[in-house]
Enzyme design. Structure first.
Site, PDB file in Angstrom:
ATOM      1  N   ASP A 111       0.840  -1.193   0.000  1.00 49.62           N
ATOM      2  CA  ASP A 111       0.000   0.000   0.000  1.00 49.62           C
ATOM      3  C   ASP A 111       0.878   1.248   0.000  1.00 49.62           C
ATOM      4  O   ASP A 111       1.844   1.337   0.764  1.00 49.62           O
ATOM      5  CB  ASP A 111      -0.916   0.011   1.220  1.00 49.62           C
ATOM      6  CG  ASP A 111      -2.120   0.923   1.007  1.00 49.62           C
ATOM      7  OD1 ASP A 111      -2.588   1.046  -0.130  1.00 49.62           O
ATOM      8  OD2 ASP A 111      -2.590   1.511   1.999  1.00 49.62           O
ATOM      9  N   THR A 158      -8.518  -5.638   4.541  1.00 52.35           N
ATOM     10  CA  THR A 158      -8.518  -4.721   3.401  1.00 52.35           C
ATOM     11  C   THR A 158      -9.566  -5.244   2.433  1.00 52.35           C
ATOM     12  O   THR A 158      -9.489  -6.393   1.994  1.00 52.35           O
ATOM     13  CB  THR A 158      -7.144  -4.686   2.708  1.00 52.35           C
ATOM     14  OG1 THR A 158      -6.155  -4.234   3.631  1.00 52.35           O
ATOM     15  CG2 THR A 158      -7.166  -3.758   1.497  1.00 52.35           C
ATOM     16  N   GLN A 171      -2.551   2.018  15.270  1.00 56.07           N
ATOM     17  CA  GLN A 171      -1.500   2.473  14.343  1.00 56.07           C
ATOM     18  C   GLN A 171      -0.615   3.546  14.976  1.00 56.07           C
ATOM     19  O   GLN A 171       0.618   3.514  14.835  1.00 56.07           O
ATOM     20  CB  GLN A 171      -2.153   3.012  13.065  1.00 56.07           C
ATOM     21  CG  GLN A 171      -1.163   3.492  12.015  1.00 56.07           C
ATOM     22  CD  GLN A 171      -1.875   4.097  10.805  1.00 56.07           C
ATOM     23  OE1 GLN A 171      -3.099   4.087  10.714  1.00 56.07           O
ATOM     24  NE2 GLN A 171      -1.107   4.624   9.871  1.00 56.07           N
ATOM     25  N   GLU A 177      -9.365   4.105  -1.552  1.00 59.76           N
ATOM     26  CA  GLU A 177      -8.192   3.934  -2.403  1.00 59.76           C
ATOM     27  C   GLU A 177      -8.576   3.268  -3.727  1.00 59.76           C
ATOM     28  O   GLU A 177      -9.700   2.778  -3.897  1.00 59.76           O
ATOM     29  CB  GLU A 177      -7.138   3.060  -1.711  1.00 59.76           C
ATOM     30  CG  GLU A 177      -6.695   3.566  -0.345  1.00 59.76           C
ATOM     31  CD  GLU A 177      -5.485   2.820   0.181  1.00 59.76           C
ATOM     32  OE1 GLU A 177      -4.778   2.169  -0.628  1.00 59.76           O
ATOM     33  OE2 GLU A 177      -5.244   2.879   1.394  1.00 59.76           O
ATOM     34  N   GLU A 214      -9.144  12.730   8.306  1.00 58.47           N
ATOM     35  CA  GLU A 214      -9.094  14.065   7.701  1.00 58.47           C
ATOM     36  C   GLU A 214     -10.437  14.780   7.793  1.00 58.47           C
ATOM     37  O   GLU A 214     -10.496  15.974   8.111  1.00 58.47           O
ATOM     38  CB  GLU A 214      -8.694  13.951   6.235  1.00 58.47           C
ATOM     39  CG  GLU A 214      -7.301  13.403   5.995  1.00 58.47           C
ATOM     40  CD  GLU A 214      -7.141  13.020   4.541  1.00 58.47           C
ATOM     41  OE1 GLU A 214      -6.731  13.892   3.750  1.00 58.47           O
ATOM     42  OE2 GLU A 214      -7.429  11.868   4.187  1.00 58.47           O
ATOM     43  N   ARG A 274      -6.741   3.597  13.808  1.00 53.03           N
ATOM     44  CA  ARG A 274      -5.786   4.695  13.953  1.00 53.03           C
ATOM     45  C   ARG A 274      -5.133   4.745  15.330  1.00 53.03           C
ATOM     46  O   ARG A 274      -3.965   5.151  15.454  1.00 53.03           O
ATOM     47  CB  ARG A 274      -6.485   6.032  13.685  1.00 53.03           C
ATOM     48  CG  ARG A 274      -7.102   6.165  12.309  1.00 53.03           C
ATOM     49  CD  ARG A 274      -6.063   6.185  11.223  1.00 53.03           C
ATOM     50  NE  ARG A 274      -6.667   6.551   9.936  1.00 53.03           N
ATOM     51  CZ  ARG A 274      -6.041   6.518   8.784  1.00 53.03           C
ATOM     52  NH1 ARG A 274      -4.788   6.109   8.717  1.00 53.03           N
ATOM     53  NH2 ARG A 274      -6.654   6.876   7.670  1.00 53.03           N
ATOM     54  N   LYS A 296      -3.386  -2.006  10.484  1.00 54.01           N
ATOM     55  CA  LYS A 296      -3.819  -2.114   9.098  1.00 54.01           C
ATOM     56  C   LYS A 296      -4.124  -3.549   8.669  1.00 54.01           C
ATOM     57  O   LYS A 296      -4.867  -3.771   7.713  1.00 54.01           O
ATOM     58  CB  LYS A 296      -2.712  -1.585   8.166  1.00 54.01           C
ATOM     59  CG  LYS A 296      -2.398  -0.115   8.338  1.00 54.01           C
ATOM     60  CD  LYS A 296      -3.374   0.740   7.562  1.00 54.01           C
ATOM     61  CE  LYS A 296      -2.888   2.164   7.442  1.00 54.01           C
ATOM     62  NZ  LYS A 296      -3.786   2.986   6.611  1.00 54.01           N
ATOM     63  N   ASP A 298      -8.836   0.426   2.628  1.00 51.75           N
ATOM     64  CA  ASP A 298      -7.789  -0.020   3.560  1.00 51.75           C
ATOM     65  C   ASP A 298      -8.204   0.382   4.972  1.00 51.75           C
ATOM     66  O   ASP A 298      -7.773   1.388   5.499  1.00 51.75           O
ATOM     67  CB  ASP A 298      -6.446   0.611   3.178  1.00 51.75           C
ATOM     68  CG  ASP A 298      -5.291   0.035   3.976  1.00 51.75           C
ATOM     69  OD1 ASP A 298      -5.335  -1.160   4.293  1.00 51.75           O
ATOM     70  OD2 ASP A 298      -4.350   0.792   4.287  1.00 51.75           O
ATOM     71  N   HIS A 308      -3.547  14.194   1.065  1.00 50.15           N
ATOM     72  CA  HIS A 308      -3.711  13.331   2.236  1.00 50.15           C
ATOM     73  C   HIS A 308      -2.472  13.388   3.132  1.00 50.15           C
ATOM     74  O   HIS A 308      -2.584  13.563   4.349  1.00 50.15           O
ATOM     75  CB  HIS A 308      -3.967  11.893   1.795  1.00 50.15           C
ATOM     76  CG  HIS A 308      -4.008  10.915   2.925  1.00 50.15           C
ATOM     77  ND1 HIS A 308      -4.975  10.920   3.900  1.00 50.15           N
ATOM     78  CD2 HIS A 308      -3.166   9.885   3.254  1.00 50.15           C
ATOM     79  CE1 HIS A 308      -4.751   9.946   4.767  1.00 50.15           C
ATOM     80  NE2 HIS A 308      -3.652   9.303   4.392  1.00 50.15           N
ATOM     81  N   GLU A 366     -10.103   4.132   4.439  1.00 52.61           N
ATOM     82  CA  GLU A 366      -9.207   4.801   3.494  1.00 52.61           C
ATOM     83  C   GLU A 366      -9.709   4.458   2.094  1.00 52.61           C
ATOM     84  O   GLU A 366      -9.612   3.313   1.656  1.00 52.61           O
ATOM     85  CB  GLU A 366      -7.745   4.372   3.673  1.00 52.61           C
ATOM     86  CG  GLU A 366      -7.133   4.902   4.958  1.00 52.61           C
ATOM     87  CD  GLU A 366      -5.616   4.847   4.961  1.00 52.61           C
ATOM     88  OE1 GLU A 366      -5.030   4.277   4.017  1.00 52.61           O
ATOM     89  OE2 GLU A 366      -5.011   5.372   5.915  1.00 52.61           O
TER      90      GLU A 366
END
Length: 394
Positions: free
Chosen positions: A113, A242, A225, A186, A343, A222, A238, A218, A120, A184
């Protein structure tokens, strides 16, 4: 084909997927309108050499076929679905989409990834390093990425269980279910033809090795992480899941979607071939519990798909059929185009949507949708990605 003309699934799309019917083995189909064409029997009836690759329970054998065979298959499909004689042949093998069960389309080899959106990466830097540089010194010189876990790539529609793990606590770390579960949005790229160990894949050879694209979510814990990622990067935050779409859109369907990159400054090193790097004009829509909360544009990405592949292999790392690499979160320049809750809430401070979400809660359902310009002048739909959050295991 009735109902297909002018739709998001006209003959300029024709994505491939793997399906099952009750009591039958999985095999490959192509989507046209609201139908799936069962490819193996109709190809066998036409004595096509590629027919055996269409009987498989994944797309891998098909994706590894030589480019001329894949181009021939696509031309045959178009003829089959647009001529009177072809439609007579195809009609007995058309199945309503809602009558089949779609499967994970590929046997995933390796999963990598990237972190290819400048918007971002800048937003994340501003959230976590408000008093420092938003972008780290290497970011504009190479496509930053990490090696993920192929075994937890799942098909769209698979429920995602909330992961547990270590989180930063008051003094000592604490253990428990993630409280900052995120998405996420993607785009994923699927390798068709591999390379030998020790060989590089130049950016100019992208279309020789990449078969097509999938939608990709994904999922990210957080809080897990944030505690684990220094100094080696993402790991358990993560690797729990996925999600990818069950439909793989071949690169041939994206001929009209290629576009110039927003610009790269400073100029990347020569192996990244910056003079010819191109992006994709793909619109993304993020829906949370039935409400659209953002529309990220893939055309805003800083690093191109070909540059990601070139960097992935520049040290001689080989690629294999079924390898998957993701773009990283797709985000645009304003709040309505950001591709993660991190975000959209600006670091868990500003709730989004009618439900006032900061992070995902148990029972939440996320849907990612993608469209691109089609070669017939309209738009085509890439495979969507859906997932519902289940409570953590006790």
């Amino acid at each position: 084909m009735p109902g297909a003309a002018g739709s998001l699934h006209d003959v300029d799309n024709l994505p491939y997927g793997v399906f099952t019917l009750p009591g039958e083995a999985p095999r490959i189909g192509a989507r046209i309108g609201d139908y799936l064409l069962d490819l193996a029997p109709v190809a066998a009836s036409d004595l096509m050499e590629i027919a055996h690759a269409l009987e498989q329970p994944s797309l891998n054998r098909l994706m590894a076929c030589p480019p001329d065979q894949l181009a021939g298959l696509r031309a045959w499909l178009v003829d089959l679905l647009t001529t009177d004689a072809g439609r007579d042949t195809a009609e007995p093998f058309l199945l309503p989409i809602d009558s089949v069960r779609m499967q994970l389309p590929i046997e995933v080899g390796d999963y990598v990834d990237f972190y290819a959106s400048e918007h971002h990466a800048t937003n994340v830097g501003m959230i976590f390093r408000p008093d420092g540089d938003a972008l780290l010194p290497n970011w504009k010189h190479l496509p930053v990425g990490y090696h993920g876990r192929a075994g937890t790539v799942v098909a769209s529609g698979t429920a995602v269980r909330r992961p547990s793990g270590q989180r930063r606590g008051e003094g000592a770390p604490e253990f428990g279910p993630s409280t900052r579960l995120d998405i996420e949005a993607e785009l994923g790229f699927v390798v068709g033809r591999g390379s030998a160990l020790g060989d590089r894949v130049p950016a100019s050879a992208f279309t020789e090795h990449v078969f097509g694209v999938v939608g990709l979510n994904d999922w990210s814990a957080r809080d897990i992480q944030a505690w684990e990622y220094v100094p080696l990067g993402p790991f358990l935050g993560k690797s729990f899941a996925t999600s990818i779409s069950t439909w793989v859109t071949p690169l041939a369907a994206l001929d009209a979607a290629w576009t110039a990159l927003p610009g790269q400054d400073p100029t990347p090193l020569p192996y990244l071939e910056p003079a010819t790097a191109r992006g994709l004009d793909i619109a993304v829509e993020i829906e949370l519990n039935g409400e659209v909360i953002a529309r990220p544009p893939y055309a805003a990405m800083y690093w191109s798909p070909a540059q990601m592949l070139a960097h992935l292999t520049v040290n001689g790392a080989s690629i294999r059929t079924g390898d998957l690499f993701g773009s990283g979160t797709i985000s645009g320049a304003d709040a309505a185009t950001q591709g993660s809750l991190l975000e959209l809430t600006w670091g868990w401070r500003e709730p989004v949507g009618r439900d006032g979400r900061l992070a995902l809660e148990d029972g939440d359902t996320v849907v990612l949708r993608y469209t691109a310009p089609g070669t017939l002048g309209g738009r085509i739909a890439l495979g969507e990605v859906t997932g519902q959050i289940l409570p953590a295991s006790m």
